[in-house]
Design a protein around this motif. Structure first.
Motif, PDB file in Angstrom:
ATOM      1  N   ASP A  79      12.775 -10.998  47.202  1.00 46.99           N
ATOM      2  CA  ASP A  79      13.789 -11.803  46.375  1.00 46.99           C
ATOM      3  C   ASP A  79      14.633 -10.949  45.625  1.00 46.99           C
ATOM      4  OD1 ASP A  79      12.864 -13.979  47.570  1.00 46.99           O
ATOM      5  OD2 ASP A  79      11.537 -14.433  45.891  1.00 46.99           O
ATOM      6  N   SER A  80      15.805 -11.302  45.459  1.00 41.78           N
ATOM      7  CA  SER A  80      16.897 -10.446  44.637  1.00 41.78           C
ATOM      8  C   SER A  80      18.061 -11.603  44.470  1.00 41.78           C
ATOM      9  CB  SER A  80      17.300  -9.170  45.421  1.00 41.78           C
ATOM     10  OG  SER A  80      18.172  -8.238  44.327  1.00 41.78           O
ATOM     11  N   PHE A  81      19.018 -11.070  43.659  1.00 41.96           N
ATOM     12  CA  PHE A  81      20.043 -11.791  43.320  1.00 41.96           C
ATOM     13  C   PHE A  81      21.277 -10.908  43.345  1.00 41.96           C
ATOM     14  CE2 PHE A  81      16.298 -13.744  41.610  1.00 41.96           C
ATOM     15  CZ  PHE A  81      16.389 -14.974  42.094  1.00 41.96           C
ATOM     16  N   ALA A  82      22.446 -11.474  43.485  1.00 37.86           N
ATOM     17  CA  ALA A  82      23.765 -11.372  43.447  1.00 37.86           C
ATOM     18  C   ALA A  82      24.578 -12.001  42.297  1.00 37.86           C
ATOM     19  CB  ALA A  82      24.574 -11.316  44.578  1.00 37.86           C
ATOM     20  N   VAL A  83      25.227 -11.260  41.277  1.00 38.12           N
ATOM     21  CA  VAL A  83      25.883 -11.778  40.342  1.00 38.12           C
ATOM     22  C   VAL A  83      27.459 -12.141  40.364  1.00 38.12           C
ATOM     23  CG1 VAL A  83      26.576 -11.692  37.724  1.00 38.12           C
ATOM     24  CG2 VAL A  83      24.100 -11.260  38.325  1.00 38.12           C
ATOM     25  N   MET A  84      27.911 -12.912  40.325  1.00 36.48           N
ATOM     26  CA  MET A  84      29.379 -13.476  40.698  1.00 36.48           C
ATOM     27  C   MET A  84      30.215 -13.962  39.440  1.00 36.48           C
ATOM     28  SD  MET A  84      27.612 -14.204  43.627  1.00 36.48           S
ATOM     29  CE  MET A  84      27.269 -16.042  43.747  1.00 36.48           C
ATOM     30  N   VAL A  85      31.444 -13.678  39.551  1.00 39.31           N
ATOM     31  CA  VAL A  85      32.265 -14.091  38.245  1.00 39.31           C
ATOM     32  C   VAL A  85      33.531 -14.886  39.170  1.00 39.31           C
ATOM     33  CG1 VAL A  85      33.911 -13.425  36.623  1.00 39.31           C
ATOM     34  CG2 VAL A  85      31.766 -12.235  37.023  1.00 39.31           C
ATOM     35  N   THR A  86      33.615 -16.075  38.698  1.00 40.77           N
ATOM     36  CA  THR A  86      35.027 -16.734  38.761  1.00 40.77           C
ATOM     37  C   THR A  86      35.851 -16.653  37.628  1.00 40.77           C
ATOM     38  OG1 THR A  86      33.715 -18.363  40.092  1.00 40.77           O
ATOM     39  CG2 THR A  86      35.817 -18.934  39.574  1.00 40.77           C
ATOM     40  N   PRO A  87      36.831 -15.632  37.794  1.00 41.62           N
ATOM     41  CA  PRO A  87      37.605 -15.515  36.634  1.00 41.62           C
ATOM     42  C   PRO A  87      38.442 -16.740  36.211  1.00 41.62           C
ATOM     43  CG  PRO A  87      38.490 -14.360  38.338  1.00 41.62           C
ATOM     44  CD  PRO A  87      37.221 -14.953  38.820  1.00 41.62           C
ATOM     45  N   GLY A  88      39.003 -17.529  37.045  1.00 43.37           N
ATOM     46  CA  GLY A  88      39.796 -18.633  36.393  1.00 43.37           C
ATOM     47  C   GLY A  88      38.652 -19.723  35.299  1.00 43.37           C
ATOM     48  N   GLU A  89      37.432 -19.462  35.633  1.00 38.21           N
ATOM     49  CA  GLU A  89      36.942 -20.473  34.655  1.00 38.21           C
ATOM     50  C   GLU A  89      36.602 -19.735  33.238  1.00 38.21           C
ATOM     51  OE1 GLU A  89      33.285 -21.145  36.649  1.00 38.21           O
ATOM     52  OE2 GLU A  89      34.166 -22.440  38.241  1.00 38.21           O
ATOM     53  N   ASN A 133      21.358  -6.701  44.261  1.00 33.77           N
ATOM     54  CA  ASN A 133      20.136  -6.355  43.745  1.00 33.77           C
ATOM     55  C   ASN A 133      20.014  -6.483  42.388  1.00 33.77           C
ATOM     56  OD1 ASN A 133      17.848  -4.838  44.307  1.00 33.77           O
ATOM     57  ND2 ASN A 133      18.736  -2.939  44.286  1.00 33.77           N
ATOM     58  N   VAL A 134      20.187  -7.508  41.939  1.00 33.95           N
ATOM     59  CA  VAL A 134      19.738  -8.134  40.354  1.00 33.95           C
ATOM     60  C   VAL A 134      18.568  -8.552  40.528  1.00 33.95           C
ATOM     61  CG1 VAL A 134      20.505  -9.048  38.365  1.00 33.95           C
ATOM     62  CG2 VAL A 134      22.086  -8.072  39.960  1.00 33.95           C
ATOM     63  N   SER A 135      17.652  -8.012  39.493  1.00 32.28           N
ATOM     64  CA  SER A 135      16.101  -8.626  39.428  1.00 32.28           C
ATOM     65  C   SER A 135      16.190  -9.922  38.785  1.00 32.28           C
ATOM     66  CB  SER A 135      15.561  -7.741  38.536  1.00 32.28           C
ATOM     67  OG  SER A 135      15.762  -7.571  37.189  1.00 32.28           O
ATOM     68  N   PHE A 136      15.059 -10.671  38.866  1.00 32.00           N
ATOM     69  CA  PHE A 136      15.041 -12.075  38.519  1.00 32.00           C
ATOM     70  C   PHE A 136      14.855 -12.049  36.740  1.00 32.00           C
ATOM     71  CE2 PHE A 136      12.162 -15.404  36.801  1.00 32.00           C
ATOM     72  CZ  PHE A 136      12.719 -16.505  37.267  1.00 32.00           C
ATOM     73  N   SER A 137      14.630 -10.864  36.206  1.00 37.53           N
ATOM     74  CA  SER A 137      14.299 -10.836  34.637  1.00 37.53           C
ATOM     75  C   SER A 137      15.806 -10.802  34.300  1.00 37.53           C
ATOM     76  CB  SER A 137      13.582  -9.549  34.434  1.00 37.53           C
ATOM     77  OG  SER A 137      14.158  -8.338  34.810  1.00 37.53           O
ATOM     78  N   LEU A 149      28.824 -17.052  28.729  1.00 40.35           N
ATOM     79  CA  LEU A 149      29.269 -16.241  29.938  1.00 40.35           C
ATOM     80  C   LEU A 149      29.889 -17.319  30.741  1.00 40.35           C
ATOM     81  CD1 LEU A 149      26.104 -14.179  30.444  1.00 40.35           C
ATOM     82  CD2 LEU A 149      28.235 -13.227  29.627  1.00 40.35           C
ATOM     83  N   PRO A 150      30.964 -18.013  30.303  1.00 40.25           N
ATOM     84  CA  PRO A 150      31.628 -18.897  31.417  1.00 40.25           C
ATOM     85  C   PRO A 150      32.025 -18.161  32.583  1.00 40.25           C
ATOM     86  CG  PRO A 150      32.903 -18.345  29.338  1.00 40.25           C
ATOM     87  CD  PRO A 150      31.595 -17.782  28.822  1.00 40.25           C
ATOM     88  N   GLY A 151      32.292 -18.764  33.547  1.00 40.20           N
ATOM     89  CA  GLY A 151      32.613 -18.302  34.929  1.00 40.20           C
ATOM     90  C   GLY A 151      31.752 -17.160  35.713  1.00 40.20           C
ATOM     91  N   VAL A 152      30.472 -16.936  34.938  1.00 44.15           N
ATOM     92  CA  VAL A 152      29.408 -16.273  35.573  1.00 44.15           C
ATOM     93  C   VAL A 152      28.420 -17.179  36.351  1.00 44.15           C
ATOM     94  CG1 VAL A 152      27.561 -14.448  34.987  1.00 44.15           C
ATOM     95  CG2 VAL A 152      29.888 -14.332  33.850  1.00 44.15           C
ATOM     96  N   SER A 153      28.042 -16.646  37.401  1.00 41.63           N
ATOM     97  CA  SER A 153      27.116 -17.418  38.376  1.00 41.63           C
ATOM     98  C   SER A 153      26.177 -16.333  39.094  1.00 41.63           C
ATOM     99  CB  SER A 153      27.805 -18.511  39.492  1.00 41.63           C
ATOM    100  OG  SER A 153      28.468 -17.634  40.172  1.00 41.63           O
ATOM    101  N   TRP A 154      25.251 -16.873  40.164  1.00 33.71           N
ATOM    102  CA  TRP A 154      24.333 -16.025  40.475  1.00 33.71           C
ATOM    103  C   TRP A 154      23.869 -16.789  41.780  1.00 33.71           C
ATOM    104  CZ3 TRP A 154      23.557 -17.698  35.697  1.00 33.71           C
ATOM    105  CH2 TRP A 154      22.776 -18.825  35.383  1.00 33.71           C
ATOM    106  N   GLN A 155      23.480 -15.983  42.646  1.00 33.22           N
ATOM    107  CA  GLN A 155      22.839 -16.426  44.253  1.00 33.22           C
ATOM    108  C   GLN A 155      21.894 -15.381  44.568  1.00 33.22           C
ATOM    109  OE1 GLN A 155      25.405 -15.995  47.684  1.00 33.22           O
ATOM    110  NE2 GLN A 155      25.688 -18.119  47.514  1.00 33.22           N
ATOM    111  N   SER A 156      20.935 -16.270  45.126  1.00 34.70           N
ATOM    112  CA  SER A 156      19.812 -15.319  45.748  1.00 34.70           C
ATOM    113  C   SER A 156      20.340 -14.608  46.860  1.00 34.70           C
ATOM    114  CB  SER A 156      18.793 -16.378  46.114  1.00 34.70           C
ATOM    115  OG  SER A 156      17.675 -15.702  47.112  1.00 34.70           O
ATOM    116  N   LYS A 157      19.919 -13.234  47.071  1.00 32.30           N
ATOM    117  CA  LYS A 157      20.484 -12.291  47.895  1.00 32.30           C
ATOM    118  C   LYS A 157      19.311 -11.549  48.315  1.00 32.30           C
ATOM    119  CE  LYS A 157      24.414  -9.745  49.526  1.00 32.30           C
ATOM    120  NZ  LYS A 157      25.733  -9.060  49.064  1.00 32.30           N
ATOM    121  N   PRO A 158      18.360 -11.831  49.339  1.00 31.35           N
ATOM    122  CA  PRO A 158      17.329 -10.863  49.504  1.00 31.35           C
ATOM    123  C   PRO A 158      17.530  -9.576  49.907  1.00 31.35           C
ATOM    124  CG  PRO A 158      17.031 -12.980  50.716  1.00 31.35           C
ATOM    125  CD  PRO A 158      18.564 -13.003  50.096  1.00 31.35           C
ATOM    126  N   ILE A 159      16.663  -8.581  49.614  1.00 31.11           N
ATOM    127  CA  ILE A 159      17.180  -7.171  49.940  1.00 31.11           C
ATOM    128  C   ILE A 159      16.077  -6.593  50.701  1.00 31.11           C
ATOM    129  CG2 ILE A 159      18.285  -6.525  47.837  1.00 31.11           C
ATOM    130  CD1 ILE A 159      15.921  -5.019  46.886  1.00 31.11           C
TER     131      ILE A 159
END
Length: 631
Positions: A79-89, A133-137, A149-159
């Motif tokens: 289990d790992s995560f990817a962090v995303m940004v939607t700049p318009g938000e 490859n961002v950890s759960f912590s 952190l408006p506009g910041v989201s994350w999604q599960s992305k297994p490594i």
């Protein structure tokens, strides 16, 4: 009066005409509206939904990889995560503040984020991935401070996590982000610009099987791309297929320990099926570095390493086969019936030809009179120089070498392999613009000169002797399984790679000669295993670049073998081992192979096999000898 009536009638006519025109136009508008809403309604509805929908891909997990018993995972998903940004938000004027805070949580610089979100897209509602490859912590910290952190989201992305690295690295390979070049080639196969793909090994060879089917989340958005619905339409991803390899983890570990930290390779396969039980190439590397933050730096180190750890020496490097090639020479001599196996040749330790003196590995007075069995057992160069130059010739030698699989792909299921080289007079003329000489034939007759083969090709050579004329295509994939039910979807069956027409009596005589080599030949003091009877042949290949080395490191050490000698092919294993000349420990290949055979048939690990063979003192002596040479 009449004129007034005419004027009135004219006005009425004009009104009627105008009303008629209005009625016709209204009818046309109504007809058009009905067409759009009723006849073409579905089409425009779909287009409307597309224009007002935002789709986010849900990554699918790759299939996992197991050893041949299907209960020993070699590769899993973590289990790992990817962090995303939607700049318009992000509210106006807060971009820099928000990104500085996000960068601190992710342990990267704001510059790294700015490169992925340049100024021209900072009012866009497109979502950009800024780190994987961002950890759960870390995700927990971001979630706790989401209000800042408006506009910041994350999604599960297994490594990909490789549980057993070491010598398995060359077999399994590794994955990475798809490149632009790969994306162009693979686009029609459903790959996206953010796909993870296999780069080497099994990960690359069977990428299409391991790739799952991504899912998606569909949201309704406004014209600027802002999400205006809280409930998405979700299609769940489907995991890729699991792969079961032919590799036996215990045999792989045994072979890895037996070769040790010596530059070289060893291959263990089942001759009756072509299944590869173990394939070790040293040095190796840790596959997990390619999913780390400093993957680029680590990859550069591997590329610049003089020992070339990224190369699988079992299939990607070819070497002079040296005296192991005398197995092919013996087979050719017997099949062509050009020289009786009982007729003897006198070895006086050297042979003069063309103004040059060729020295046998045993100097004067030499081996004396030898027949074929003793010529192979003592690995007499004079014997095979004579056979090659005077009785076979390079064309017949080359023909038999190719029949044994030299000079062409072994067709193992790996994405990269070399074919080796079988030289001929025509080849030399084309390559060097030089005439083929008798001395060239003599060199090839003992597996030197231009002749080259991979360790896998030599394992196949021994398999052909064991199978009396058949080489099965070597393979690493055993089964494809459903990731949920575990049901076998596909099972690999043995496929004939080469079928020889050489007579059965010839094979029997070559088998006996290889067995005699272990009983009375050059390796009788090394092969101590009492567990099974072994048929084998050594080889010591002279390497030009080490001839003048002060450490005297100028011999590759070979050993090829099959066992048990007195068992049917389906109960045998074949082994080919090379230890390169760069190592300080010379002639280790026979010891390595004997340890593998002992451990395999006695169900012992490396330490137990070494003890059973009483090799402790030998290893200590070799260690001291190597230390003395280094000093």
């Amino acid at each position: 009066m009449l004129k007034k009536a005419e004027d009135k009638l004219s006005k009425i006519s004009k009104v009627v005409i105008l009303l008629a025109i209005i009625a016709i136009l209204l009818a046309l508008y109504i007809l058009r509206l009905a067409t759009l809403q009723i006849i073409q309604g579905d089409t425009y509805k779909n287009q409307s939904q597309k224009l007002s929908s935002a789709v986010q891909t849900i990554p699918a997990q790759r299939g996992e990889i197991f050893d041949r018993n299907a209960n020993f995972p070699l590769v899993i998903n973590t289990d790992s995560f990817a962090v995303m940004v939607t700049p318009g938000e992000i509210p106006n004027g807060r971009y820099d503040t928000v990104m500085l805070k996000l960068a601190s949580y992710l342990g990267i610089s704001k510059n790294d984020i700015d490169k992925k979100i340049p100024p021209k897209v900072r009012r866009s509602f497109t979502t950009y991935q800024v780190k994987s490859n961002v950890s759960f912590s870390v995700i927990s910290n971001i979630a706790e401070n989401k209000v800042d952190l408006p506009g910041v989201s994350w999604q599960s992305k297994p490594i990909r996590t490789y549980l057993h690295t070491g010598s398995l690295s060359h077999i399994v390979g590794y994955v990475g982000d798809i490149t632009q070049e790969e994306s162009i080639v693979l686009h029609n196969q459903g790959y996206k610009n953010n796909s993870i793909v296999g780069k080497t090994g099994i990960e690359k060879q069977y990428d299409s099987l391991l790739q799952g089917t991504p899912g998606q989340e569909m949201y309704t958005v406004d014209v600027r791309g802002r999400i205006i619905s809280d409930t998405p339409i979700v299609e769940l991803p489907k995991m890729g297929n699991n792969l079961v390899l032919t590799i036996d983890s215990d045999v792989q570990k045994l072979a890895e320990d037996a070769l040790g930290d010596r530059v070289g390779a060893t291959v263990v396969l089942k001759p009756a099926t072509g299944e590869v039980l173990a394939m070790v190439s040293y040095p190796y590397y840790d596959n997990n570095i390619f999913s780390s933050d400093d993957a680029g730096t680590e990859y550069s180190k591997l590329l610049n390493d003089k020992t070339k750890p990224l190369i699988n020496r079992a299939v990607q490097l070819s070497y002079p086969p040296a005296s192991t090639f005398k197995i092919i020479m013996s087979t050719a001599m017997l099949q062509e019936n050009v020289f009786s196996s009982t007729k003897k040749i006198d070895c006086q330790g050297e042979m003069t030809y063309g103004g040059h003196v060729f020295h046998c590995h045993v100097t004067k007075p030499g081996h004396g009179w030898l027949d074929m069995k003793n010529g192979l057992a003592q690995s007499c160069d004079v014997y095979y120089w004579t056979i090659g130059r005077d009785y076979l010739g390079i064309e017949k030698i080359a023909s038999y070498a190719k029949e044994f699989g030299f000079g062409k792909s072994s067709q193992i299921d790996l994405p990269s392999q070399v074919s080796g080289l079988v030289p001929t007079a025509e080849w030399k003329q084309h390559k060097y613009h030089e005439k083929w000489l008798g001395g060239d034939t003599m060199s090839c007759s003992i597996g030197q000169g231009y002749m080259e083969a991979t360790p896998l090709q030599l394992a196949n050579m021994v398999a052909m002797v064991s199978n009396e004329g058949i080489i099965y295509k070597p393979h690493l994939l055993k089964e494809v399984r459903d990731p949920v039910s575990g049901e076998v979807i596909e099972e690999k069956k043995p496929v004939v790679l080469t079928q020889s027409t050489i007579e059965k009596e010839v094979w029997k005589e070559v088998q006996d000669a290889m067995r005699y080599t272990v009983e009375e030949g050059t390796i009788q003091w090394v092969f101590r295993t009492q567990k099974v009877k072994v048929a084998a042949k050594t080889g010591t290949a002279e390497v030009d670049q080490y001839k003048n080395s002060k450490d005297n490191k100028h011999w590759h050490s070979w050993l090829v073998a099959y066992a048990p000698y007195d068992a049917p092919p389906e109960d045998r294993i074949c082994i080919a081992t090379i230890v390169e000349a760069v190592n300080n420990w010379e002639w280790w290949a026979p010891y390595c192979t004997n340890i593998i055979i002992q451990g395999y048939f006695a169900n012992q690990n490396y330490t137990e096999a070494v003890h059973a063979l009483r090799y402790e003192a030998v290893i200590e002596e070799l260690r001291k000898s190597a230390g003395a040479r280094r000093e």
